[in-house]
Write a protein that holds these residues in place. Structure first.
Motif, PDB file in Angstrom:
ATOM      1  N   LYS A  42       0.591  -1.238   0.336  1.00 21.65           N
ATOM      2  CA  LYS A  42      -0.082   0.732  -0.105  1.00 21.65           C
ATOM      3  C   LYS A  42       1.029   1.631  -0.107  1.00 21.65           C
ATOM      4  O   LYS A  42       1.863   1.425   0.825  1.00 21.65           O
ATOM      5  CB  LYS A  42      -0.890  -0.280   1.274  1.00 21.65           C
ATOM      6  N   LEU A  43       0.524   2.029  -1.058  1.00 24.19           N
ATOM      7  CA  LEU A  43       1.154   3.536  -0.499  1.00 24.19           C
ATOM      8  C   LEU A  43       0.316   4.793  -1.003  1.00 24.19           C
ATOM      9  O   LEU A  43      -0.667   4.475  -1.724  1.00 24.19           O
ATOM     10  CB  LEU A  43       2.072   3.432  -2.213  1.00 24.19           C
ATOM     11  N   ASP A  44       0.644   5.518   0.013  1.00 27.97           N
ATOM     12  CA  ASP A  44      -0.015   6.440   0.169  1.00 27.97           C
ATOM     13  C   ASP A  44       0.349   7.782  -0.812  1.00 27.97           C
ATOM     14  O   ASP A  44       0.933   8.781   0.106  1.00 27.97           O
ATOM     15  CB  ASP A  44      -0.742   6.663   1.727  1.00 27.97           C
ATOM     16  N   ARG A  45       0.531   8.006  -1.763  1.00 31.63           N
ATOM     17  CA  ARG A  45       1.046   8.877  -2.455  1.00 31.63           C
ATOM     18  C   ARG A  45       0.115   8.928  -4.132  1.00 31.63           C
ATOM     19  O   ARG A  45      -0.487   7.663  -4.496  1.00 31.63           O
ATOM     20  CB  ARG A  45       2.059   9.132  -2.851  1.00 31.63           C
ATOM     21  N   ASP A  46       0.116   9.948  -4.756  1.00 31.66           N
ATOM     22  CA  ASP A  46      -0.233   9.971  -6.009  1.00 31.66           C
ATOM     23  C   ASP A  46       0.638   9.520  -6.862  1.00 31.66           C
ATOM     24  O   ASP A  46       1.317   9.847  -7.407  1.00 31.66           O
ATOM     25  CB  ASP A  46      -1.037  11.227  -6.248  1.00 31.66           C
ATOM     26  N   ILE A  47      -0.095   8.388  -7.812  1.00 30.28           N
ATOM     27  CA  ILE A  47       1.060   7.514  -8.848  1.00 30.28           C
ATOM     28  C   ILE A  47       0.262   8.265 -10.475  1.00 30.28           C
ATOM     29  O   ILE A  47      -1.087   7.615 -10.719  1.00 30.28           O
ATOM     30  CB  ILE A  47       0.695   6.378  -8.422  1.00 30.28           C
ATOM     31  N   PRO A  48       1.418   9.298 -10.975  1.00 28.90           N
ATOM     32  CA  PRO A  48       0.666   9.143 -12.170  1.00 28.90           C
ATOM     33  C   PRO A  48      -0.065   8.033 -13.322  1.00 28.90           C
ATOM     34  O   PRO A  48       0.818   7.383 -13.363  1.00 28.90           O
ATOM     35  CB  PRO A  48       1.642  10.329 -12.221  1.00 28.90           C
ATOM     36  N   ILE A  49      -0.778   8.235 -14.172  1.00 30.19           N
ATOM     37  CA  ILE A  49      -1.166   7.697 -15.211  1.00 30.19           C
ATOM     38  C   ILE A  49      -1.779   8.299 -16.277  1.00 30.19           C
ATOM     39  O   ILE A  49      -1.834   9.497 -16.215  1.00 30.19           O
ATOM     40  CB  ILE A  49      -2.028   6.919 -14.716  1.00 30.19           C
ATOM     41  N   SER A  50      -0.725   7.905 -17.518  1.00 26.73           N
ATOM     42  CA  SER A  50      -0.675   8.542 -18.671  1.00 26.73           C
ATOM     43  C   SER A  50      -1.823   7.653 -19.694  1.00 26.73           C
ATOM     44  O   SER A  50      -1.026   6.763 -19.992  1.00 26.73           O
ATOM     45  CB  SER A  50       0.206   9.547 -19.288  1.00 26.73           C
ATOM     46  N   LEU A  51      -2.560   7.730 -20.813  1.00 31.25           N
ATOM     47  CA  LEU A  51      -2.668   7.038 -21.910  1.00 31.25           C
ATOM     48  C   LEU A  51      -2.879   7.589 -23.182  1.00 31.25           C
ATOM     49  O   LEU A  51      -2.914   8.973 -23.596  1.00 31.25           O
ATOM     50  CB  LEU A  51      -4.536   6.697 -21.959  1.00 31.25           C
ATOM     51  N   LYS A  52      -1.519   7.049 -24.283  1.00 31.83           N
ATOM     52  CA  LYS A  52      -1.512   8.165 -25.277  1.00 31.83           C
ATOM     53  C   LYS A  52      -1.435   6.890 -26.343  1.00 31.83           C
ATOM     54  O   LYS A  52      -1.640   6.390 -27.098  1.00 31.83           O
ATOM     55  CB  LYS A  52      -0.122   7.839 -25.107  1.00 31.83           C
ATOM     56  N   ASN A  53      -1.530   7.710 -28.015  1.00 31.52           N
ATOM     57  CA  ASN A  53      -1.994   7.192 -29.017  1.00 31.52           C
ATOM     58  C   ASN A  53       0.113   7.635 -29.572  1.00 31.52           C
ATOM     59  O   ASN A  53      -0.405   8.086 -30.331  1.00 31.52           O
ATOM     60  CB  ASN A  53      -3.109   7.649 -29.592  1.00 31.52           C
ATOM     61  N   GLY A  54       0.303   6.739 -29.455  1.00 30.02           N
ATOM     62  CA  GLY A  54       1.770   6.687 -29.928  1.00 30.02           C
ATOM     63  C   GLY A  54       2.366   7.828 -28.639  1.00 30.02           C
ATOM     64  O   GLY A  54       2.517   8.046 -27.542  1.00 30.02           O
ATOM     65  N   GLU A  55       2.731   9.196 -29.776  1.00 28.05           N
ATOM     66  CA  GLU A  55       2.823  10.178 -29.012  1.00 28.05           C
ATOM     67  C   GLU A  55       2.144  11.197 -28.700  1.00 28.05           C
ATOM     68  O   GLU A  55       2.479  12.634 -27.664  1.00 28.05           O
ATOM     69  CB  GLU A  55       4.204  11.194 -29.511  1.00 28.05           C
ATOM     70  N   GLN A  56       1.129  11.190 -29.174  1.00 30.15           N
ATOM     71  CA  GLN A  56      -0.074  11.937 -28.901  1.00 30.15           C
ATOM     72  C   GLN A  56      -0.732  11.374 -27.612  1.00 30.15           C
ATOM     73  O   GLN A  56      -1.305  10.587 -27.282  1.00 30.15           O
ATOM     74  CB  GLN A  56      -1.062  11.740 -29.370  1.00 30.15           C
ATOM     75  N   ILE A  57      -1.280  12.410 -26.279  1.00 28.18           N
ATOM     76  CA  ILE A  57      -1.619  11.946 -25.061  1.00 28.18           C
ATOM     77  C   ILE A  57      -2.850  12.002 -25.107  1.00 28.18           C
ATOM     78  O   ILE A  57      -3.170  13.498 -25.401  1.00 28.18           O
ATOM     79  CB  ILE A  57      -0.655  13.203 -24.505  1.00 28.18           C
ATOM     80  N   LEU A  58      -3.568  11.212 -24.544  1.00 28.87           N
ATOM     81  CA  LEU A  58      -5.236  11.562 -24.924  1.00 28.87           C
ATOM     82  C   LEU A  58      -6.528  11.507 -22.955  1.00 28.87           C
ATOM     83  O   LEU A  58      -7.087  12.153 -23.733  1.00 28.87           O
ATOM     84  CB  LEU A  58      -5.518   9.741 -25.371  1.00 28.87           C
ATOM     85  N   ALA A  59      -4.775  11.010 -23.005  1.00 31.10           N
ATOM     86  CA  ALA A  59      -5.754  11.203 -21.279  1.00 31.10           C
ATOM     87  C   ALA A  59      -4.625  11.244 -19.941  1.00 31.10           C
ATOM     88  O   ALA A  59      -3.670  10.698 -20.266  1.00 31.10           O
ATOM     89  CB  ALA A  59      -7.036  10.216 -20.832  1.00 31.10           C
ATOM     90  N   LYS A  60      -5.077  12.008 -18.930  1.00 28.93           N
ATOM     91  CA  LYS A  60      -3.873  11.856 -18.024  1.00 28.93           C
ATOM     92  C   LYS A  60      -4.654  11.984 -16.199  1.00 28.93           C
ATOM     93  O   LYS A  60      -5.996  12.103 -16.300  1.00 28.93           O
ATOM     94  CB  LYS A  60      -3.407  13.307 -17.935  1.00 28.93           C
ATOM     95  N   LYS A  61      -4.182  10.423 -15.623  1.00 32.05           N
ATOM     96  CA  LYS A  61      -5.535  10.607 -14.484  1.00 32.05           C
ATOM     97  C   LYS A  61      -3.992   9.650 -13.280  1.00 32.05           C
ATOM     98  O   LYS A  61      -2.957   9.837 -13.498  1.00 32.05           O
ATOM     99  CB  LYS A  61      -6.291   9.435 -14.821  1.00 32.05           C
ATOM    100  N   SER A  62      -4.348   9.927 -11.870  1.00 35.86           N
ATOM    101  CA  SER A  62      -3.453   9.118 -11.802  1.00 35.86           C
ATOM    102  C   SER A  62      -5.064   8.640 -10.236  1.00 35.86           C
ATOM    103  O   SER A  62      -6.001   8.833  -9.787  1.00 35.86           O
ATOM    104  CB  SER A  62      -2.768  10.752 -10.323  1.00 35.86           C
ATOM    105  N   ILE A  63      -3.361   7.658  -9.457  1.00 35.47           N
ATOM    106  CA  ILE A  63      -4.071   6.567  -8.584  1.00 35.47           C
ATOM    107  C   ILE A  63      -3.650   6.329  -7.179  1.00 35.47           C
ATOM    108  O   ILE A  63      -2.088   6.919  -6.776  1.00 35.47           O
ATOM    109  CB  ILE A  63      -4.551   5.248  -9.566  1.00 35.47           C
ATOM    110  N   ASN A  64      -4.453   6.208  -6.051  1.00 39.95           N
ATOM    111  CA  ASN A  64      -3.267   6.267  -4.627  1.00 39.95           C
ATOM    112  C   ASN A  64      -3.884   4.995  -4.350  1.00 39.95           C
ATOM    113  O   ASN A  64      -4.983   3.863  -4.589  1.00 39.95           O
ATOM    114  CB  ASN A  64      -4.163   7.302  -3.591  1.00 39.95           C
ATOM    115  N   PHE A  65      -3.096   4.196  -3.459  1.00 41.05           N
ATOM    116  CA  PHE A  65      -2.965   2.764  -2.997  1.00 41.05           C
ATOM    117  C   PHE A  65      -2.919   2.729  -1.342  1.00 41.05           C
ATOM    118  O   PHE A  65      -2.316   1.669  -1.370  1.00 41.05           O
ATOM    119  CB  PHE A  65      -1.944   2.066  -3.735  1.00 41.05           C
TER     120      PHE A  65
END
Length: 641
Positions: A241-264
């Motif tokens: 378990k981690l109490d910090r935000d982990i960045p997530i990115s979703l890309k199509n090649g070099e194009q960024i389609l979405a960015k979010k974060s998760i916390n465990f």
């Protein structure tokens, strides 16, 4: 003390020669009368005693010199261990799975092991080596070491059974009195239980990771799609378990389609949903930032418009229920009356349904059988008033059971084969009580077949042989209420979507993956899978009149986004990912294994085996002693008066 050439000890018989010479010199002389001078007699007696002592000393020195010389040629030695004189054969298993990416005390664990292998292959006797994906055979000091330097991480992994199988094959080819099997690994729990082979000494070199914290992108799947939007869901997990935000990115090649974060903080598993425009994603990547394992930080996927599946039915009764199931958004459905069939439409059909046709004429039989040979699924719903001989001939050609007779008896359809391929991933859990559909009459067959649905008496209601499916009763409203049952949708819908195996969001590397490319094969032309112009391969494929069925197994070896090409044209994007079984960092306690030699690292193992094989050579000392006694003999001859 032992001798390398004990047969030379027979030469010690030569030690009798100095004694023979000595005895010859001690022979008695004839007495001669001489003037009885007292002083002269005393001098002669003293001189005779001195000569006797000198001869004995020379004899001893000469005998010892010869003895030490003979012993030196026999090469005496003192073994350091029990195995010093025994022949040895050593086999090393180097775990190069992705879990070995973690850093140990000396850096990444796999790289540290490779460095120690390079060092010891130059200094020690030859040994055998294999990894999860390659068998190197015998590694000797004289060989080029570039192969060892090129060892890379592999998505494959081995358990103890496979390792033992490799070991048995190696030691059968390289027998020896002492057989050593060395396992160099972090010993994850997926190794299983160890069943030791007889007469083999096991050595475990356990690699300890300094930090086993790891976050993984586990899976992704599409959950909803409409004309304008696609919902994509991704699963993530962590080892702690981690109490910090982990960045997530979703890309199509070099194009960024979405960015979010998760916390465990609360849970080690998390799910994230992305809402995207419903357009083709050719080079999709879901990635996280993590300092643990590298291979599971990215998940590759592709999304493309799924081609419509062509469903063709020939009906002798009402087919409206099929029209409601095969909707226009996923299927291209066409129905013909049994007396008005356009045979030209069969060439593009992905699924053929014969819906209660009373007489299957020769032309229709030929078209259906030809498509069945190409692998096209065929589903037959018998008519209430069918022509038995005509049907049985057709069923026999499809490899299905033939009809014996018709029975007018009411039966409930109560059994679902949840493990049948037709219902794969259809039901979340097995159900035993549901509203059972029924039939008023049914057909009996000459033999059993694989049943997807069955009656209460366990006879098959829906059976199959390969891609050919057969109902044992008509399902029209006059004979059955099956059309009103919830089961009718998964049966025919699954038949439809299984007819054309479209690529998933991604496949797993190293697994058998089968999918269809919706193009007509042309002669010797084949589809290729390529990542770039320099990296491509031709997969196993089967051409039919309207599609090409592709099977991939060992290739590709690497995860990533690929493109299917045909005649140098880009046809369809496809993705592969490594299996995630190495991300679960749970380890075996090797202290629980009995009669196992445990080593801290490879250098320690090679040093201990070298010490066990080492012998203290004594022949040089025996040469020195021989020279010493020869020198003593010379000094006695020259200076002893």
């Amino acid at each position: 003390m032992q001798f390398r050439h004990p047969e030379l000890l027979y030469a010690l018989i030569l030690l009798v020669i100095p004694f023979i010479v000595h005895l010859f010199k001690l022979r008695k002389f004839q007495k001669e009368a001489f003037t009885n001078v007292k002083l002269l007699k005393k001098v002669v007696q003293e001189n005779r005693k001195s000569n006797q002592l000198k001869k004995w000393l020379i004899l001893i020195a000469r005998t010892l010199a010869l003895a030490f010389l003979i012993l030196a040629f026999a090469q005496p030695f003192i073994p350091s261990g029990k195995t010093a004189k025994q022949s040895t054969s050593t086999l090393l298993y180097l775990d190069n799975s992705f879990s070995m990416q973690l850093r140990g005390e000396h850096g990444p664990m796999l790289q540290h092991n490779i460095q120690q292998l390079l060092e010891n292959s130059q200094q020690n006797d030859q040994f055998g080596l294999f990894t999860n994906n390659k068998d190197f055979g015998i590694i000797s000091p004289s060989e080029d070491q570039s192969e060892l330097q090129d060892i890379d991480y592999s998505s494959n992994s081995m358990n103890f059974n496979l390792i033992n199988l490799k070991a048995r094959q190696f030691f059968n080819e390289h027998p020896a009195e002492v057989q050593r099997l060395v396992l160099i690994s972090d010993f994850q729990q997926n190794l299983g239980d160890l069943n030791k082979l007889e007469n083999i000494a096991y050595h475990f070199v356990k690699n300890e990771a300094q930090n086993i914290s790891n976050i993984s992108v586990d899976s992704a799947y599409a959950i909803d799609k409409n004309l304008n939007q696609l919902s994509l869901r991704a699963n993530f997990s962590t080892t702690e378990k981690l109490d910090r935000d982990i960045p997530i990115s979703l890309k199509n090649g070099e194009q960024i389609l979405a960015k979010k974060s998760i916390n465990f903080k609360e849970n080690k598993q998390q799910e994230v949903e992305f809402r995207l425009q419903a357009e083709e994603i050719e080079n999709g990547i879901i990635s996280i930032e993590d300092n643990g394992l590298v291979y599971d930080n990215e998940l590759f996927f592709t999304y493309a418009e799924t081609p419509k599946i062509n469903v063709l039915s020939v009906s002798g009764s009402d087919a409206d229920f099929l029209n409601r199931i095969f909707t226009k958004d996923q299927f291209s459905y066409i129905n013909f009356d049994e007396n008005e069939v356009d045979f030209s439409a069969f060439s593009s059909a992905d699924l053929i349904i014969l819906n209660e046709v009373e007489h299957i004429n020769t032309a229709l039989q030929n078209q259906v059988l030809e498509k069945a040979k190409e692998g096209t699924p065929v589903c037959i719903i018998p008519a209430s008033n069918l022509q038995l001989q005509n049907y049985n001939s057709f069923l026999s050609n499809l490899g299905l059971p033939i009809i014996k007779n018709k029975q007018n008896k009411e039966l409930l359809i109560t059994e679902i084969s949840f493990e049948h391929p037709l219902f794969e991933d259809t039901f979340e859990k097995e159900i035993s009580n549901f509203q059972y559909p029924e039939v008023q009459s049914f057909y009996n067959f000459n033999k059993d077949a694989s049943a997807a649905l069955a009656y209460q008496n366990n006879n098959a209601f829906l059976m199959n042989s390969g891609n050919s499916y057969l109902f044992s009763a008509p399902i029209s409203q006059e004979n059955s209420n099956f059309q009103n049952s919830p089961l009718i949708v998964p049966v025919f819908y699954n038949l439809g979507i299984s007819a054309l195996k479209t690529p998933s969001l991604y496949f797993e590397v190293g697994q058998e993956n089968i999918f269809d490319v919706n193009i007509a094969g042309n002669g010797d032309q084949v589809v290729e899978i390529q990542q770039n112009s320099a990296d491509s391969f031709i997969p196993l494929q089967q051409n039919t009149s309207d599609k090409i069925t592709v099977t991939t197994t060992e290739l590709p070896e690497n995860a990533g986004n690929y493109m299917i090409t045909y005649q140098e044209k880009r046809i369809l994007p496809i993705s592969y990912n490594y299996p995630r079984n190495e991300s679960d960092l749970n380890y075996l306690d090797i202290n629980e294994f009995e009669n196992i030699e445990k080593q801290t690292d490879l250098n320690t193992f090679f040093e201990s085996t070298k010490a066990a094989q080492q012998i203290d050579v004594l022949w040089k000392w025996f040469i020195i002693f021989a020279l010493i006694f020869l020198t003593i003999e010379m000094l006695l001859l020259k200076f002893f008066k």
